[in-house]
Enzyme design. Structure first.
Site, PDB file in Angstrom:
ATOM      1  N   GLY A   1      -2.918   4.420   1.206  1.00 18.57           N
ATOM      2  CA  GLY A   1      -1.897   4.299   2.237  1.00 18.57           C
ATOM      3  C   GLY A   1      -0.703   3.476   1.809  1.00 18.57           C
ATOM      4  N   CYS A   2      -0.687   3.037   0.552  1.00 21.76           N
ATOM      5  CA  CYS A   2       0.432   2.259   0.033  1.00 21.76           C
ATOM      6  C   CYS A   2       1.225   3.134  -0.939  1.00 21.76           C
ATOM      7  CB  CYS A   2      -0.056   1.015  -0.698  1.00 21.76           C
ATOM      8  SG  CYS A   2      -0.942  -0.148   0.345  1.00 21.76           S
ATOM      9  N   ALA A   3       2.544   3.066  -0.873  1.00 24.73           N
ATOM     10  CA  ALA A   3       3.379   3.821  -1.803  1.00 24.73           C
ATOM     11  C   ALA A   3       3.222   3.267  -3.220  1.00 24.73           C
ATOM     12  CB  ALA A   3       4.836   3.767  -1.363  1.00 24.73           C
TER      13      ALA A   3
END
Length: 136
Positions: free
Chosen positions: A49-51
């Site tokens: 869920g983190c870029a």
């Protein structure tokens, strides 16, 4: 309910008037954080869920939560350092009681991070909460 380390960060943010200065401070917090052993940067510790690439490895001792964390992005390393200040040393039973969104809002992060960074920060908080729950 915030830790002393987090309160110190909040005080520094109150002192810094300009968001550019605050942004630089977040980066400095990340630079000051000890690096995570690359051997721990594996799929099991990766935060989805983190870029950016983000890894969080829980460390539980005497019923208290702590973690090692790292990222390939300096601003995200700084956000990890802020979360470390918020959660480090907190009893496992109290980790879920911390209102991370409200505490982080005190720093103005909710207003100044991109939507991608905000989503990533929420993903990191949720991962920390799950890790603490699993350890308890």
């Amino acid at each position: 309910m915030a830790t002393k380390a987090f309160e110190e960060i909040a005080e520094t943010f109150d002192f810094l008037d300009d968001w550019e200065d605050r942004y630089r401070h977040v980066i400095e917090l990340g630079k000051a954080m000890p690096p995570m052993d690359p051997a721990l940067q594996v799929p099991a510790t990766k935060v989805d869920g983190c870029a950016s690439q983000v890894w969080i490895m829980p460390v539980v001792q005497d019923g208290r939560f702590d973690f090692q964390g790292d990222s390939d992005a300096m601003i995200v390393r700084g956000l990890i350092a802020i979360l470390h200040a918020l959660y480090s040393g907190v009893p496992l039973t109290e980790v879920r009681a911390i209102d991370a969104q409200a505490e982080l809002a005190r720093l103005g992060l909710d207003e100044h991070l991109s939507s991608q960074r905000s989503n990533g920060l929420r993903a990191m908080v949720e991962r920390i909460r799950l890790l603490a729950a699993d350890a308890g």
